[in-house]
Design a protein around this motif. Structure first.
Motif, mmCIF file in Angstrom:
data_model
loop_
_atom_site.group_PDB
_atom_site.id
_atom_site.type_symbol
_atom_site.label_atom_id
_atom_site.label_comp_id
_atom_site.label_asym_id
_atom_site.label_seq_id
_atom_site.Cartn_x
_atom_site.Cartn_y
_atom_site.Cartn_z
ATOM 1 N N LYS A 8 65.381 -49.160 -80.822
ATOM 2 C CA LYS A 8 65.352 -50.119 -81.922
ATOM 3 C C LYS A 8 64.487 -49.590 -83.065
ATOM 4 N N VAL A 9 63.302 -49.131 -82.713
ATOM 5 C CA VAL A 9 62.356 -48.749 -83.759
ATOM 6 C C VAL A 9 62.596 -47.315 -84.234
ATOM 7 N N SER B 73 68.084 -42.804 -88.189
ATOM 8 C CA SER B 73 69.418 -42.545 -88.747
ATOM 9 C C SER B 73 69.648 -43.186 -90.112
ATOM 10 N N GLN B 74 68.659 -43.937 -90.637
ATOM 11 C CA GLN B 74 68.837 -44.523 -91.963
ATOM 12 C C GLN B 74 67.941 -43.786 -92.973
ATOM 13 N N ALA B 75 68.381 -43.833 -94.211
ATOM 14 C CA ALA B 75 67.559 -43.246 -95.271
ATOM 15 C C ALA B 75 66.390 -44.184 -95.579
ATOM 16 N N SER B 76 65.530 -43.755 -96.468
ATOM 17 C CA SER B 76 64.379 -44.574 -96.832
ATOM 18 C C SER B 76 64.813 -45.809 -97.599
ATOM 19 N N LEU B 77 64.200 -46.946 -97.256
ATOM 20 C CA LEU B 77 64.542 -48.197 -97.930
ATOM 21 C C LEU B 77 64.042 -48.199 -99.363
ATOM 22 N N GLY C 150 66.405 -46.616 -85.057
ATOM 23 C CA GLY C 150 66.793 -47.220 -86.329
ATOM 24 C C GLY C 150 66.260 -46.416 -87.494
ATOM 25 N N ALA C 151 64.982 -46.034 -87.394
ATOM 26 C CA ALA C 151 64.364 -45.284 -88.483
ATOM 27 C C ALA C 151 65.000 -43.908 -88.636
ATOM 28 N N LYS D 277 62.135 -39.269 -95.088
ATOM 29 C CA LYS D 277 61.171 -39.910 -94.208
ATOM 30 C C LYS D 277 60.595 -38.890 -93.244
ATOM 31 N N LYS E 117 67.952 -37.758 -88.234
ATOM 32 C CA LYS E 117 68.307 -37.115 -89.491
ATOM 33 C C LYS E 117 67.061 -36.792 -90.290
ATOM 34 N N HIS E 118 65.913 -37.204 -89.768
ATOM 35 C CA HIS E 118 64.639 -36.940 -90.435
ATOM 36 C C HIS E 118 63.757 -36.142 -89.483
#
Lengths: 250, 391
Positions: B89-90, B96-100, B93-94, B106, B136-137
């Motif tokens: 979850k943490v 595979s997504q780009a920076s908000l 989630g972080a 990231k 991805k980061h």
């Protein structure tokens, strides 16, 4: 001293549900103008920004700024006990370490919840120029997301030539949902620049929980940039979500 | 002055990589790895592990690298790794997504992975590995003891970046800067003593300094007299090195103190590493002899719950093992006790044997011990099964 009364307790139940899908705990800040909450999910990929002005309540009193740190899971469990036709009173006395939640119906039930001493983190909302803004019935978008979940865990949103496309593809197949103005399901489209981006369905479907509170959702995004969802609550107030884009795989 | 109420470690925290003390080369190695990782070049490890004793700048380096490269830092620690779902979850989630916030990228940092303990967390560890593989980061993990066998899979996919204990001269230089900023006049002697006693832990040194200097304008040697030597938790391999290089029984015993190792484990480690350390039969015999005497006491501790005897067990085992050397100490590669892995490999076999012994003992009205030594060997021969391994 803070005291607010909601005519329909189910509204608060839905609000808590829409917040708790993303965040476990957070701090409501009540001031004379209303209640606000801004929180990020633990992975810092999504943010919820809630604004309930004084007018959304049947009655509202608040002197000064009152931070109310709560565990949303606990609050959700209290709200599960709420029946239809019940009023909700939320109250926090001066120097009290508990939050009183009173359900008034055939009986009067008062729950006391411990308040969390969460250090207040100053969060600012992402400042992003959005190239696309569309408005659509919330239920239409919920359905499109459910369609996409059949085949994948992320979705591509694109707006071009006055129509919105939600597409997904995965090992389980592909799906394309087209929403047009002609069908009446796309209420408005503003395009500065045709855009598309990928977003995680896991987060999107959680955010669509707020569809139970609003008829219409405004979707804003730009190419490979965060997405913003605005829900203007029928009962007054606003829930805004932000979601970071999923990175395209190489 | 701003930040009056903050701990000095925060208030006088280096603002850029250039200011890192002691482990600058390690911080630079991290910076280079993150850069290469962002470029996605060939042969770059998927993750990085910063490891070393506490207070040597691991977390700080990660923070400063993120700042230098304008990356959003997502920090997590042991409490976020409790279960597989939490990691997914943490961290997942972080990852595979780009920076908000529309930042360039990231940097994901999972600190204190030593805190993952026991079997229930195994899932946590394997999903950390899965997260690093899929991320991805760039993902950095932080550990005190990287040689823990549980981390083997993690080590394979990580660039290993070591942070060493900081030399006391460097600590003194840094403390002088802090003194100046805090407006405290401290004598060299006082700062040297604080540095010496911090045992290479700069964070501890700054904390000690703040504690001693609060409410004063000056600080001299006499006023730091009350300071105690910092005993830190060290990695098991360091403990072995320290133990075998000891020149007195006391020193050897002290090497074992302040470690996370329990006495039984400590004896296992000594047992495993005597043949690594000593080649000559005479030295080995001597070391094992003392170890066995220590073990006798450990047995009494356990049998009689006589915990006051524990000192004898450790002193005899550690002191004896350390003083068995006939020449100079030389560094060898130490190994992890095999007993643990052998025990887990033979768990089923031993279980089956135990069941058989239970039956034999019951049927013949004898003790389990007797069943094992006097009955089972014959039964094995008669039936032609078993390994003929004595119990």
């Amino acid at each position: 001293m803070f005291k607010a009364v909601l005519a329909d307790s189910r509204v608060w139940k839905s609000i808590i549900e829409s917040v708790s899908t993303l965040v476990d705990e957070g701090v409501f800040v009540a001031d004379p103008s209303g209640i606000k909450l801004r929180a990020m999910d633990p992975s810092r990929v999504a943010m919820v920004d809630l604004d309930l002005p004084k007018g959304a309540f049947e009655s509202y009193e608040c002197s000064g700024e009152v931070p109310i740190g709560v565990n949303f899971e606990d609050m959700k469990n209290v709200m599960r006990r709420a029946g239809s036709n019940e009023k909700l009173e939320i109250e926090k006395g001066e120097d009290e370490a508990r939050l009183k939640m009173r359900l008034r119906g055939k009986t009067t039930r008062t729950f006391s919840l411990p308040l969390l001493d969460t250090g207040k983190e100053e969060l600012s909302v992402p400042r992003i120029p959005f190239n696309v803004t569309v408005k659509a019935p919330a239920s239409t978008i919920t359905e499109a997301i459910k369609d996409a979940e059949v085949v994948s865990d992320f979705v591509r949103m694109s707006v071009e030539d006055g129509q919105m496309k939600i597409t997904a593809s995965g090992d389980r197949g592909e799906v394309e949902v087209v929403i047009t103005k002609e069908s009446g399901e796309l209420l408005s489209v503003e395009v500065k620049e045709p855009s598309q981006a990928l977003y995680s369905l896991n987060y999107l479907s959680k955010m669509m929980t707020a569809a139970s509170l609003a008829e219409i959702v405004a979707i804003m995004f730009s190419k490979e940039m965060p997405l913003r969802l605005d829900f203007n609550l029928s009962s007054g107030g606003k829930i805004v979500y932000y979601l970071a884009p999923r990175m395209e795989s190489e | 002055m701003t930040g009056e109420g903050l701990p000095w470690t925060e208030r006088f925290k280096p603002a850029s990589l250039m200011e890192i003390v002691g482990n600058y080369a390690s911080a630079e190695q991290l910076l280079n790895w993150v850069k290469r990782s962002l470029e996605g070049g060939e042969g770059v490890k998927k993750g990085a592990m910063v490891y070393g004793p506490p207070g040597t700048g691991k977390t700080l380096s990660v923070e400063l690298v993120a700042k230098e490269l304008d990356l959003e830092l997502i920090e997590m620690n042991a409490s976020d790794f409790r279960t597989e779902e939490l990691v997914e979850k943490v961290a997942g989630g972080a990852a595979s997504q780009a920076s908000l916030f529309g930042r360039r990228g990231k940097l994901i940092f999972m600190d204190e992975i030593d805190g993952i303990s026991g079997r229930e967390d195994r899932g946590g560890l394997s999903s950390i590995i899965a997260t690093i593989r899929a991320s991805k980061h760039p993902v950095v993990v932080g550990a005190n003891d990287p040689w823990d066998p549980r981390f083997r899979g993690l080590r394979e996919i990580c660039e290993m970046i070591q942070f060493r204990r900081i030399r006391s001269q460097s600590i003194v230089v840094y403390l002088k800067k802090v003194a100046k900023k805090a407006g405290v006049t401290a004598t060299d002697g006082a700062l040297e003593r604080i540095a010496e006693f911090s045992n290479g832990d700069l964070r501890a040194a700054i904390n000690d300094f703040q504690m001693l200097a609060t409410g004063r304008q000056t600080l001299n040697e006499l006023e730091v007299r009350g300071l105690q030597f910092r005993v830190q938790e060290r990695g098991s391999f360091d403990v072995m090195k320290e133990l075998f290089s000891s020149k007195s029984a006391l020193e050897a015993k002290l090497a074992l103190e302040g470690t996370a190792m329990d006495p039984e484990m400590a004896l296992q480690w000594i047992n495993e590493n005597i043949p690594n350390q000593y080649q000559s039969p005479k030295e080995r015999a001597e070391a094992y002899d003392w170890l066995s005497r220590g073990d006798v006491f450990l047995g009494r501790v356990k049998r009689w719950q006589a915990w006051d005897l524990i000192g004898y067990a450790l002193e005899l085992a550690a002191g004896g093992a350390a003083l068995a050397k006939s020449g100079e100490y030389r560094f060898v590669k130490y190994s992890f006790p095999k007993r643990i892995s052998i025990m887990s490999q033979t768990k089923e076999e031993r279980g089956a044997k135990r069941e058989a012994l239970d039956l034999i003992a019951k049927a013949n009205h004898v003790s389990l011990k007797k069943a094992a030594f006097e009955y089972l060997p014959y039964i094995e021969i008669i039936s032609g099964v078993g390994t003929r391994r004595s119990a």
